[in-house]
Scaffold this active site. Structure first.
Site, short mmCIF file in Angstrom:
data_model
loop_
_atom_site.label_atom_id
_atom_site.label_comp_id
_atom_site.label_asym_id
_atom_site.label_seq_id
_atom_site.Cartn_x
_atom_site.Cartn_y
_atom_site.Cartn_z
N ASP A 1 -25.91 -3.29 4.54
CA ASP A 1 -24.70 -3.92 5.10
C ASP A 1 -23.87 -4.72 4.09
OD1 ASP A 1 -25.89 -2.85 7.34
OD2 ASP A 1 -25.94 -4.70 8.51
N ASP B 1 -23.33 -1.61 9.23
CA ASP B 1 -23.23 -2.11 10.60
C ASP B 1 -21.96 -1.44 11.17
OD1 ASP B 1 -24.75 -3.88 12.21
OD2 ASP B 1 -23.19 -5.42 12.08
N HIS C 1 -17.16 -8.05 14.52
CA HIS C 1 -17.37 -7.67 13.12
C HIS C 1 -17.73 -6.19 13.03
CE1 HIS C 1 -21.44 -8.45 14.58
NE2 HIS C 1 -21.85 -7.59 13.67
N LYS D 1 -25.47 1.97 12.05
CA LYS D 1 -26.33 1.41 13.11
C LYS D 1 -25.53 0.43 13.94
CE LYS D 1 -27.85 -2.12 9.93
NZ LYS D 1 -27.18 -3.22 10.63
N CYS E 1 -30.26 -8.39 9.07
CA CYS E 1 -30.41 -6.94 8.89
C CYS E 1 -31.37 -6.57 7.76
CB CYS E 1 -29.05 -6.31 8.72
SG CYS E 1 -28.10 -6.40 10.28
#
Ligand code: VGL
Ligand code: ZN
Length: 240
Positions: A44, A82, A117, A142, A187
């Protein structure tokens, strides 16, 4: 331990995982030399998570040059993104009366609520400027199911829906995962623990990651829980 306890102090677990072997290993610089069975998972490193982004992690931009350099040591590199719907369940904006960084109950348990986000296809979801890893072989996205978050790159927050990453890594003969990126206590940490659960060795490269440190204690609690799951805490200098 249940992952909902991620932010609680993992009392006793540090002792269980702590051994002279672990400590002795931690002293040997350059002790890990990546080979064909190792993968670097860059978690991420996206515009939303660096200063100026909607869920900025403090000093998140600092890790980009180090991650680029580390990636050169690995023949296998996977990037994660993300990748939320605009109406994602993890956004405080979707819950009446809730503000970012509060929690709420959802189908799979307690969910921290975030500012909007990493919405699919938006500029904020793009990789951070300067991230330069052309030899990465897989980008895994994801958090794309509206009703389920996914800090982990392996399994969604319902604890059962796989992303496919474990199967990919197994099919490619990978045995060990080295992880870095944003955020250490979300994450990166959840991905590292799920790498262990999937049967891989796992190490988080601390200085190539930055944490959110929710409530001022979240980062240390995360390291404790990672340790209890057999995740190594290493530094970039540990890699040859
Ligand atoms: C992350 C909070 C929400 C992360 C993603 O990348 O650590 N944290 N979504
Ligand atoms: Zn997210």
């Amino acid at each position: 331990m249940d992952r909902r306890n991620f932010f609680r102090l993992a009392a006793g677990s540090a002792i269980a995982a702590g051994s002279t072997g672990y400590m002795a290993q931690a002293l040997a610089a350059g002790r890990f030399k990546p080979g064909p069975q190792d993968v670097f998972i860059v978690v991420d490193v996206q515009k939303c998570f660096i200063p100026g982004g909607s869920l900025a992690v403090e000093k998140g931009d600092e890790i980009v040059p180090l991650i680029n350099a580390l990636a050169k040591k690995f023949q296998n590199v996977v990037l994660t993104q993300d990748w939320h719907t605009a109406d994602h369940v993890s956004f405080a904006s979707q819950h009446d009366g809730k503000k970012p960084f509060e929690t709420t109950q959802v189908a799979y348990g307690t969910q921290v609520l975030w500012p909007d986000h990493c919405v699919q296809g938006t500029d904020g979801a793009a990789f951070a400027p300067g991230l330069d890893i052309p030899h990465a072989t897989l980008v895994i996205r994801k958090g794309y199911h509206r009703d389920v978050d996914s800090y982990s790159a392996f399994v969604e927050a319902d604890k059962k829906t796989p992303t496919g990453l474990a199967g990919y890594l197994r099919a490619r003969g990978i045995k060990r995962c080295y992880l870095a990126g944003l955020a250490t206590d979300f994450c990166v940490g959840w991905s590292a623990m799920d790498a262990r659960a999937a049967g891989f060795k796992a190490a988080v490269i601390e200085d190539a990651s930055r944490g959110i440190n929710l409530g001022g204690t979240g980062l240390e609690a995360a390291w404790k829980e990672m340790k209890s799951k057999g995740v190594l805490r290493i530094q970039s200098t540990d890699l040859a």
